[in-house]
Design an enzyme around this catalytic site. Sequence first.
Site, short mmCIF file in Angstrom:
data_model
loop_
_atom_site.label_atom_id
_atom_site.label_comp_id
_atom_site.label_asym_id
_atom_site.label_seq_id
_atom_site.Cartn_x
_atom_site.Cartn_y
_atom_site.Cartn_z
N ASP A 290 0.86 -1.18 0.00
CA ASP A 290 0.00 0.00 0.00
C ASP A 290 0.90 1.23 0.00
O ASP A 290 1.58 1.51 0.99
CB ASP A 290 -0.89 -0.02 1.25
CG ASP A 290 -1.89 1.14 1.29
OD1 ASP A 290 -1.70 2.11 0.54
OD2 ASP A 290 -2.84 1.07 2.10
N HIS A 291 0.89 1.97 -1.11
CA HIS A 291 1.81 3.10 -1.26
C HIS A 291 1.51 4.25 -0.29
O HIS A 291 2.35 5.12 -0.06
CB HIS A 291 1.78 3.63 -2.70
CG HIS A 291 3.10 4.13 -3.19
ND1 HIS A 291 3.99 4.82 -2.39
CD2 HIS A 291 3.70 4.03 -4.41
CE1 HIS A 291 5.06 5.13 -3.09
NE2 HIS A 291 4.92 4.67 -4.32
N ARG A 292 0.31 4.25 0.31
CA ARG A 292 0.00 5.26 1.30
C ARG A 292 0.77 5.02 2.60
O ARG A 292 1.00 5.95 3.38
CB ARG A 292 -1.51 5.26 1.61
CG ARG A 292 -2.40 5.56 0.42
CD ARG A 292 -3.86 5.33 0.76
NE ARG A 292 -4.12 3.95 1.17
CZ ARG A 292 -5.32 3.49 1.52
NH1 ARG A 292 -6.37 4.30 1.50
NH2 ARG A 292 -5.47 2.22 1.89
#
Length: 442
Positions: A414-416
């Site tokens: 998850d790039h967040r």
Amino acid sequence: MATEILMPALSPTMEEGTLAKWLKKEGDEVRSGDIIAEIETDKATMEFEAVDEGILGKILIAEGTAGVKVNTPIAVLVEEGESVDAVSSAKVPEPQEPADEAAPAQGAPKEAPAPAAKAPAAQAARSEGERVFASPLARRIAKEKGIDLAAVQGSGPRGRIVKADVEGAQPSAAPAAKADAAAPKAEAPAAAAAPVAAPAASAASVAKLFADRDYEEVTLDGMRKTIAARLSEAKQTIPHFYLRREVALDALMAFRADLNAKLESRGVKLSVNDFIIKACAVALQQVPNANAVWAGDRILRLKPSDVAVAVAIEGGLFTPVLRDAHQKSLSALSAEMKDLAARARTKKLAPHEYQGGSFAISNLGMFGVENFDAVINPPHGSILAVGAGIRKPVVGKDGAITTATMMSMTLSVDHRVIDGALGAEFLKAIVENLENPIAMLA
């Protein structure tokens, strides 16, 4: 005076359930804490305990009835000496209409934040010294686990706290709930800015396409609806990216064979998956910034390594969580994983056993799958997809061609929560732990 027994909410996401089995029959005496029925939720079959005492005067919902909404009357309890005939005319609830097929996708965002936010509200609503209503069994479990009942939201009749409410609660649940309570407020602007998705095809329009073909219609059960909603939410809202590495397994296989020979007298047999769980748990400690989850408007970085492992069952899957996996031995992890997997296949896991964790493992190597990309299970920050170990020609350190057992792994991130370099560092730590198993256990 007759008392209605209502369909309970046995998990945070439960909206309806199947009344699988009655363990009491009409006319039986019921005491507080008695198990009176088995109820199938969206993920498990759970025992339902009575919170009031009396005689089971009338059963309103028959065994095997599916789609019973939470808080629907399922039976009537009468006091001792009260005529059962007095409740013989009690109205049986109308059968629930099946939900529209688009409902799971629309309901996906209703996952865990809402129930989590209720705990502080319940605590604030009770003034100091006010009586807390709870079943004897719930009080005993709360005492053993060090849980403050004043902070627990009851799902029983009139808000009474029952066994299911305290089984998933944690002593430190209040601060976490406070953080979660703020998350929905931050999610509203993001939801408003999201592009409007095209409407999903209706069941009727899809069926029309295949009107001239033979097919079997499979009705979605609670588990399938939950999987559809969760994974639709994951792919639509989580910015996935993927990192891939191969692992040389020869040193691990030799070490495993040696350990299994020594542990044979104790009846312990370690699998490659046990080593993968341990390697990931240790890597989460080595790269602590990767041990994180997304919480709406913030990131929560966890201290312990709580590793979820996907277990396939008929009609779906569970992800039971091995808590504090970095502190456990390989044999302890192996025994716990076998127990969780066995109970998952019979849907006997309690909600707290398959909820939580910051990271998950999905291993399809035993099916011969060489590599694949797994979907992140929110709010996890990442998931590791593990393929089969295959003997391949490789270039050795001396430049000569040789063979080695290689296993492909893909880390979905998850790039967040985790950026590319951090994800690469985390995957590198997992690979190094697997290729140097003795050092991992030091």
